[in-house]
Design an enzyme around this catalytic site. Structure first.
Site, mmCIF file in Angstrom:
data_model
loop_
_atom_site.group_PDB
_atom_site.id
_atom_site.type_symbol
_atom_site.label_atom_id
_atom_site.label_comp_id
_atom_site.label_asym_id
_atom_site.label_seq_id
_atom_site.Cartn_x
_atom_site.Cartn_y
_atom_site.Cartn_z
ATOM 1 C CG ASP A 83 -11.377 -6.055 -36.716
ATOM 2 O OD1 ASP A 83 -11.692 -5.856 -35.534
ATOM 3 O OD2 ASP A 83 -11.118 -5.137 -37.517
ATOM 4 C CD GLU A 140 -11.003 -5.822 -31.710
ATOM 5 O OE1 GLU A 140 -9.996 -5.919 -32.443
ATOM 6 O OE2 GLU A 140 -11.691 -4.805 -31.630
ATOM 7 C CG ASP A 159 -11.549 -3.092 -41.093
ATOM 8 O OD1 ASP A 159 -12.270 -2.823 -40.139
ATOM 9 O OD2 ASP A 159 -11.169 -2.259 -41.936
#
Lengths: 193, 193
Positions: free
Chosen positions: A7, A68, A141
């Site tokens: 992430d 991501e 996160d």
């Protein structure tokens, strides 16, 4: 399949490692969040993130890195930093010959909660349940990095089938067009004779 | 001062090397454009750009790398790729202990043409004139990379002076506030007596 989930972010970058088994079975192997101070120079922040990601790759040897995919966010400046953090992680994977796969936030949410616009709490709850964790991973996160790796484990077979189907369709289209050209040519020749 | 200018981009990434002398004297030492095909995976494209930038840094040993600061553009997807290309170059510099400096497109245009909203043709013309080149550098990315390095050569002394002035002002403010606290404390003590 051992998947490293990322992430990306400059302030907090979530890293996770998940082992995907047959079907939907997934096991969390590791999770961490790399932080870099906001008053550090951008290049130095990227270096710290790259160093941490490379250490993870060299230690855990993932088969693939799932990152991501960043879209424009409310804050364009943040989105740029996020894109750059993801970029240096992708670069580290490419240097090691590790495959990189990007998933959008809604693909990740849809994969783990069944709802592409689920909120952070839902994602964390489902990640905790899917992986059978004792406690909820924090900060968000960390949960997001785990969700990304889970998403990749579950989407990868589907993406592979899609790529296969697309290649087969392209092949069929090529053969059809070749036949079409042949028929047209034959007709033209028949017409001129 | 040897400055490497970088006009980041996935499709075309401009690289330049300029030697800044005393005053406004600048000499172009090298310029090139790295291209990566659009059908290549993002991680692989970033790898090619990083490899080229690292080769330049190791060959030319610049004192500083000047990179264009990316803002949101018309096309958000392109802006993300541009930010990532700039990010991997900044990372390569940080790994080598080379300073990185970012300049916005309008700062670059203002530095070389005197107009922050000058068009590409004006920038190319001025770059050609400033560096005393026989022919105009093409494509525009090459001219932009040269403009970035020139911009850094000319802005660096000013940025240094500004940083020095800001540090001095902060120091003065700190001393003023300390004196203010002392005076207030003295008054309060005089009032209670």
């Amino acid at each position: 399949m051992r998947v490293m989930g990322v992430d990306p972010g400059l302030t907090r970058c979530g890293l996770s490692l998940v082992e995907g088994g047959t079907g939907r079975s997934v096991v969390a192997l590791d999770v961490d969040v790399v932080r870099t101070p906001a008053d550090l120079e951008l290049a130095e922040r990227l270096l710290r993130i790259a160093d941490a990601a490379e250490y993870w790759m060299d230690t855990h040897k993932p088969a693939v890195v799932a990152i991501e995919r960043v879209f424009a966010q409310h804050n364009v400046r943040t989105a740029m930093g996020t894109a750059q953090a993801g970029g240096v992680v992708a670069l580290a994977a490419a240097r090691r010959g590790i495959g990189v796969s990007f998933h959008t936030p809604s693909q990740v949410k849809a994969a783990v909660t069944g709802n592409g616009s689920a909120d952070k709490a839902q994602v964390t709850t489902m990640v905790t349940r899917i992986l059978g964790l004792q406690t909820k991973p924090t900060p968000a996160d960390a949960a997001d990095a785990l969700a990304l790796a889970i998403c990749h484990c579950w989407r990868a077979p589907m993406l592979e089938r899609m790529a296969y189907a697309e290649a087969a369709a392209a092949e069929q289209r090529k053969r059809y067009e070749a036949r079409l050209r042949q028929v047209r040519k034959a007709r033209k020749e028949a017409g001129t004779r």
